[in-house]
Design an enzyme around this catalytic site. Structure first.
Site, short mmCIF file in Angstrom:
data_model
loop_
_atom_site.label_atom_id
_atom_site.label_comp_id
_atom_site.label_asym_id
_atom_site.label_seq_id
_atom_site.Cartn_x
_atom_site.Cartn_y
_atom_site.Cartn_z
N ASP A 189 0.85 -1.20 0.00
CA ASP A 189 0.00 0.00 0.00
C ASP A 189 0.88 1.24 0.00
O ASP A 189 2.03 1.20 0.46
CB ASP A 189 -0.87 0.04 1.27
CG ASP A 189 -2.03 -0.95 1.22
OD1 ASP A 189 -2.19 -1.66 0.21
OD2 ASP A 189 -2.79 -1.00 2.21
N ARG A 222 -1.34 -0.70 -8.58
CA ARG A 222 -2.71 -0.37 -8.21
C ARG A 222 -2.82 1.15 -8.24
O ARG A 222 -2.05 1.85 -7.59
CB ARG A 222 -3.03 -0.87 -6.80
CG ARG A 222 -4.45 -0.50 -6.35
CD ARG A 222 -4.62 -0.59 -4.83
NE ARG A 222 -4.29 -1.89 -4.33
CZ ARG A 222 -3.85 -2.09 -3.07
NH1 ARG A 222 -3.68 -1.10 -2.23
NH2 ARG A 222 -3.53 -3.31 -2.69
#
Ligand code: FDA
Length: 340
Positions: free
Chosen positions: A160, A212
């Site tokens: 992340d 992402r």
């Protein structure tokens, strides 16, 4: 009334006043978002909110549960509805070395559980949970264990992206894993609210990275990030096109378009159709508990969808970021508290 019992009422009063101000003033929403993001990192606010039992009931709309079993059960349900999963063991900004080791061990066990149960899920991690705020080498060592363990199971670890102050180190660790250690089962996140993302994407395209793409969920100053939704959205579309374009696919980039924004999703589908990009060349990702109908519609229309499933007891900052993204969630939270 003791101090700890007074804290929830004080916080409620604060949040209530903030919400009122948000309605009264035209620019309230941006102000409210900044306040909620500030509170997401404040220890006193965490203590106040998590001491209210009802807070967990509201937060559990976004969190699969407090233990691995709940996460696996949720993953199995989502798999049955045609969706893949990204599991996230909640925790961030860890300042104690032993806590980073404990988090690493939990995630190693999570990888075992995913393998043993056969659910279709990979794992997302936060470097600040694995020690990056203590020592970069510690975080790299912890995440290296995870990526190596995941590789044994043909599974993946996706890192992340957190506050922009951690961005350079995060990319450095990602590149060390990928290029120095030679792992091909690790991916990274790009945030469209950051001005520098365009340059980062250019480099990641050349490297053939799994990316992402998100809008970004942290409080960032206008010197580094678009302060408005229009700027962030326009950049999201530009970056999506770069990451899905012919050069990116030729280099092996795999794009996850992570958003609940129907305009971004439509723009992606249109770009893919016009450029004859097959639906399995990318995937859509959404957060557990958000836009469920849209998740199912995309699956039914033949698109690959992955749901991000967080679990664990450290849900407070994750929950506050979800409130900040959509002020209506705050009304829901307050009205539940008041109804009690
Ligand atoms: P936007 O905020 O414009 O919302 C579009 C619509 O979606 C809203 O109008 C509303 O209907 C719905 N919606 C959005 N958020 C909602 C909420 N909380 N509750 C209810 N409805 C909501 N960020 C980051 O900085 N680093 C990261 O690593 C990640 N990782 C990540 C993984 C995945 C799978 C997703 C989907 C998102 C992230 N994010 C993230 C979070 C991301 O940056 C962003 O904050 C949220 O996705 C919300 O933005 P949207 O793209 O949905 O658009």
């Amino acid at each position: 009334m003791g101090k700890s019992r007074r804290l929830p009422s004080i916080l409620l009063l604060l949040l209530g006043s903030a919400a009122l101000v948000a309605v009264l003033f035209r620019y309230g929403e941006r102000w409210l978002r900044a306040l909620l993001l500030y509170l997401s990192g404040a220890a006193w606010a965490r203590q106040a909110v998590t001491s209210v039992p009802l807070a967990w009931r509201v937060a559990s709309r976004f969190v699969a549960g407090e233990d691995i079993q709940s996460a696996i059960t949720t993953a199995r349900d989502l798999n049955a509805r045609g969706m893949c999963v990204a599991m996230d063991y909640l925790g961030e900004s860890v300042t104690n070395v032993q806590d980073t080791i404990d988090a690493r061990d939990e995630i190693l066990y999570l990888l075992d559980c995913i393998h043993d149960t056969g659910v279709n899920a990979y794992v997302s991690i936060k470097l600040s949970q694995l020690g990056v705020k203590i020592d970069k080498a510690l975080a790299l060592e912890n995440v290296r264990w995870l990526v190596q363990h995941a590789r044994r199971y043909h599974n993946e670890i996706h890192i992340d992206m957190e506050e922009s102050t951690l961005l350079a180190t995060t990319l450095e660790i990602y590149r060390a894993l990928r290029h120095e250690y030679g792992f091909d089962n690790v991916g990274v996140v790009i945030q469209s609210y950051l001005y520098r993302s365009e340059a980062d994407v250019q480099q990641l395209v050349a490297e053939g990275a799994p990316v992402r793409l998100v809008k970004g969920a942290y409080a960032e100053p206008p010197e580094v990030a678009y302060p408005d939704k229009a700027g962030t959205d326009a950049n999201f579309i530009r970056l999506m096109q770069r990451l899905l374009g012919e050069p990116a696919r030729r280099h092996g980039v795999y794009l996850a378009v992570a958003t609940h924004d129907e305009a971004m999703i439509r723009a992606t589908i249109t770009y893919a159709q016009v450029n004859h990009i097959p639906a399995d060349a990318y995937e859509f990702q959404m957060l557990y508990g958000i836009a469920r109908a849209l998740q199912q519609q995309l699956v039914d229309a033949g698109y690959r969808v992955r749901v991000y499933v967080p679990y664990g007891t450290a849900w407070y900052p994750y929950f506050m970021r979800r409130l900040a993204e959509r002020p209506a969630n705050l009304w829901f939270f307050i009205s539940n508290l008041v109804r009690k």
